[in-house]
Design an enzyme around this catalytic site. Structure first.
Site, PDB file in Angstrom:
ATOM      1  N   ASP A  29       0.840  -1.212   0.000  1.00 16.33           N
ATOM      2  CA  ASP A  29       0.000   0.000   0.000  1.00 16.33           C
ATOM      3  C   ASP A  29       0.871   1.256   0.000  1.00 16.33           C
ATOM      4  O   ASP A  29       0.568   2.258  -0.628  1.00 16.33           O
ATOM      5  CB  ASP A  29      -0.900  -0.003   1.252  1.00 16.33           C
ATOM      6  CG  ASP A  29      -1.964  -1.098   1.148  1.00 16.33           C
ATOM      7  OD1 ASP A  29      -2.714  -1.296   2.114  1.00 16.33           O
ATOM      8  OD2 ASP A  29      -2.033  -1.743   0.079  1.00 16.33           O
ATOM      9  N   ASP A  33       0.506   4.409  -2.360  1.00 16.86           N
ATOM     10  CA  ASP A  33       0.182   5.743  -1.823  1.00 16.86           C
ATOM     11  C   ASP A  33       1.222   6.782  -2.235  1.00 16.86           C
ATOM     12  O   ASP A  33       0.890   7.916  -2.586  1.00 16.86           O
ATOM     13  CB  ASP A  33       0.081   5.688  -0.287  1.00 16.86           C
ATOM     14  CG  ASP A  33      -1.090   4.810   0.153  1.00 16.86           C
ATOM     15  OD1 ASP A  33      -1.105   4.374   1.312  1.00 16.86           O
ATOM     16  OD2 ASP A  33      -1.972   4.538  -0.704  1.00 16.86           O
ATOM     17  N   GLU A 108     -13.563 -28.541  18.759  1.00 13.42           N
ATOM     18  CA  GLU A 108     -13.871 -28.366  17.326  1.00 13.42           C
ATOM     19  C   GLU A 108     -12.600 -27.998  16.570  1.00 13.42           C
ATOM     20  O   GLU A 108     -11.702 -27.376  17.138  1.00 13.42           O
ATOM     21  CB  GLU A 108     -14.895 -27.229  17.142  1.00 13.42           C
ATOM     22  CG  GLU A 108     -16.178 -27.426  17.905  1.00 13.42           C
ATOM     23  CD  GLU A 108     -17.076 -26.198  17.892  1.00 13.42           C
ATOM     24  OE1 GLU A 108     -16.805 -25.242  17.124  1.00 13.42           O
ATOM     25  OE2 GLU A 108     -18.059 -26.173  18.663  1.00 13.42           O
ATOM     26  N   LYS A 110     -10.328 -25.778  14.209  1.00 12.10           N
ATOM     27  CA  LYS A 110     -10.302 -24.348  13.883  1.00 12.10           C
ATOM     28  C   LYS A 110      -9.920 -24.231  12.415  1.00 12.10           C
ATOM     29  O   LYS A 110      -8.777 -24.394  12.039  1.00 12.10           O
ATOM     30  CB  LYS A 110      -9.299 -23.620  14.768  1.00 12.10           C
ATOM     31  CG  LYS A 110      -9.377 -22.106  14.642  1.00 12.10           C
ATOM     32  CD  LYS A 110      -8.528 -21.413  15.682  1.00 12.10           C
ATOM     33  CE  LYS A 110      -8.668 -19.907  15.612  1.00 12.10           C
ATOM     34  NZ  LYS A 110      -8.341 -19.353  14.281  1.00 12.10           N
ATOM     35  N   ARG A 131     -16.122 -10.448   9.192  1.00 15.10           N
ATOM     36  CA  ARG A 131     -15.990 -10.021  10.592  1.00 15.10           C
ATOM     37  C   ARG A 131     -15.582  -8.553  10.668  1.00 15.10           C
ATOM     38  O   ARG A 131     -16.096  -7.799  11.484  1.00 15.10           O
ATOM     39  CB  ARG A 131     -14.930 -10.856  11.316  1.00 15.10           C
ATOM     40  CG  ARG A 131     -14.840 -10.563  12.818  1.00 15.10           C
ATOM     41  CD  ARG A 131     -13.438 -10.776  13.402  1.00 15.10           C
ATOM     42  NE  ARG A 131     -12.856 -12.035  13.059  1.00 15.10           N
ATOM     43  CZ  ARG A 131     -12.923 -13.143  13.817  1.00 15.10           C
ATOM     44  NH1 ARG A 131     -13.613 -13.125  14.936  1.00 15.10           N
ATOM     45  NH2 ARG A 131     -12.334 -14.243  13.453  1.00 15.10           N
ATOM     46  N   GLU A 165     -17.049 -20.258   9.413  1.00 12.63           N
ATOM     47  CA  GLU A 165     -15.818 -20.029   8.645  1.00 12.63           C
ATOM     48  C   GLU A 165     -16.074 -20.344   7.183  1.00 12.63           C
ATOM     49  O   GLU A 165     -16.667 -21.380   6.855  1.00 12.63           O
ATOM     50  CB  GLU A 165     -14.717 -20.947   9.205  1.00 12.63           C
ATOM     51  CG  GLU A 165     -13.341 -20.453   8.973  1.00 12.63           C
ATOM     52  CD  GLU A 165     -12.921 -19.401  10.015  1.00 12.63           C
ATOM     53  OE1 GLU A 165     -13.699 -19.108  10.935  1.00 12.63           O
ATOM     54  OE2 GLU A 165     -11.812 -18.872   9.882  1.00 12.63           O
TER      55      GLU A 165
HETATM   56  C1  0XT Z   1     -17.099 -18.718  19.586  1.00  9.83           C
HETATM   57  O1  0XT Z   1     -16.223 -18.038  18.711  1.00  9.83           O
HETATM   58  C2  0XT Z   1     -15.556 -18.769  17.777  1.00  9.83           C
HETATM   59  N1  0XT Z   1     -15.758 -20.093  17.621  1.00  9.83           N
HETATM   60  C3  0XT Z   1     -15.062 -20.771  16.681  1.00  9.83           C
HETATM   61  N2  0XT Z   1     -15.257 -22.104  16.506  1.00  9.83           N
HETATM   62  C4  0XT Z   1     -14.571 -22.773  15.562  1.00  9.83           C
HETATM   63  N3  0XT Z   1     -14.786 -24.080  15.417  1.00  9.83           N
HETATM   64  N4  0XT Z   1     -13.662 -22.165  14.748  1.00  9.83           N
HETATM   65  C5  0XT Z   1     -13.432 -20.837  14.894  1.00  9.83           C
HETATM   66  N5  0XT Z   1     -12.529 -20.244  14.081  1.00  9.83           N
HETATM   67  C6  0XT Z   1     -14.118 -20.085  15.865  1.00  9.83           C
HETATM   68  N6  0XT Z   1     -13.915 -18.746  16.021  1.00  9.83           N
HETATM   69  C7  0XT Z   1     -14.610 -18.088  16.951  1.00  9.83           C
HETATM   70  C8  0XT Z   1     -14.376 -16.616  17.140  1.00  9.83           C
END
Ligand code: 0XT
Length: 308
Positions: A29, A33, A108, A110, A131, A165
């Site tokens: 950037d 600029d 879970e 990510k 977001r 996601e």
């Molecule tokens: C409750 O907030 C969140 N939960 C999540 N759960 C999963 N499985 N993966 C994420 N990236 C995630 N990110 C956020 C901010």
């Protein structure tokens, strides 16, 4: 000076196209600029050098480059990170002390993608956004509607915000970069950038061609839902028509959490999509609510990050 103005115009136009339509900045950037400011300086001192196609004259420029903004009624939080099982044990300790006893957790994956929020009114998808800074995101509704895994109509006429996601499967990423390389275009550094670039396209047809998908994981609902735990909520999302990641697992103690973390650290490279860690959440939704969140992150969830 005339030559310098001409060169600057050509460069800024080429860079602008790459940035605004390919979402693939080919220069920092800062460089853009600096060149832009130099052109403005020349055109201010020599107005007869101004041309109608000069980037300084395209008032519409900022409109096409920016999406309209969306305010998240319920902020989209990020999450605290830990990098070791010792820190994970500290997180579990904090919760146990806070709650006054052992609780269940939901583990879970990510997903390494881009956080999105989907707004439904009477079960109809009315808005989709990124977001952004957590309170204000970008309206990318048209682009999200091109993604097959995102339902445009729910199985029940609910009013809710669903967060999850959006990601590009590893295979789609490899094919996309092959094509870009063959066309002499810059390749994306990783699936996450590719997903972000594909979602922030001004032309939904480009988004549609990028084979994006989603795993949804959180409901900021305005209508009461039946689920009482995180795991039940994922099933309820699935029943409503969303795609959820089926690898989630309820754990009753740190040993089970560690086992899940170790298992998916081993399986990571075989997954069809990128992950950058594991998310461990207090399973009870009522406890999630009572534990609440700080300004930026929930107290009831932590992200265990894998080494890159
Ligand atoms: C409750 O907030 C969140 N939960 C999540 N759960 C999963 N499985 N993966 C994420 N990236 C995630 N990110 C956020 C901010």
């Amino acid at each position: 000076i005339r030559q310098e103005a001409e060169t600057l115009r050509k460069q800024l136009q080429a860079w602008g196209i790459a940035y605004y339509t390919e979402d693939n900045p080919v220069v920092e950037d800062f460089t853009y600029d600096k060149a832009y400011q130099r052109l403005v300086e020349i055109e201010t001192n020599y107005p007869d050098l101004i041309t109608p196609d000069s980037p300084t004259q395209q008032v519409g420029d900022e409109v096409i480059s920016d999406f309209s903004k969306v305010t998240h009624e319920i902020p989209m939080l990020s999450m605290g990170d830990v990098f070791s099982e010792a820190e994970l044990a500290e997180f579990e300790n904090r919760i146990t002390n806070n709650v006054g006893g052992k609780v269940d957790y939901n583990c879970e994956l990510k997903i390494d993608g881009l956080a999105i929020s989907l707004r439904y009114e009477n079960g109809i998808l009315v808005q989709g956004s990124t977001r952004g800074n957590g309170s204000i995101g970008e309206d990318i509704t048209k682009n999200l509607k091109t993604i097959p895994s995102i339902p445009t109509k729910l199985k029940r006429p609910l009013n809710l915000d669903v967060r999850g996601e959006c990601y590009m499967p590893k295979e789609s990423f490899a094919k996309l970069n092959e094509t870009r390389e063959a066309n002499g275009e810059a390749v994306f550094a990783n699936p996450r950038n590719a997903a972000a670039g594909s979602l922030r396209q001004l032309d939904p047809k480009v988004t549609a061609s990028r084979k994006l998908s989603t795993f949804m994981y959180n409901v900021a609902s305005f209508d009461p839902l039946e689920s009482r735990t995180q795991a039940e909520m994922l099933e309820e999302l699935h029943d409503l028509g969303f795609t959820i990641n089926p690898t989630y697992r309820v754990a009753n103690n740190v040993a089970d959490i560690d086992a899940y973390v170790d298992e998916f650290q081993r399986k990571r490279s075989d997954l069809a999509y990128g992950i950058d860690g594991i998310v461990i959440k207090v399973n009870s939704l009522q406890l999630q609510r009572s534990l609440g969140a700080t300004v930026k992150v929930p107290r009831w969830a932590i992200a265990y990050k894998f080494p890159p």
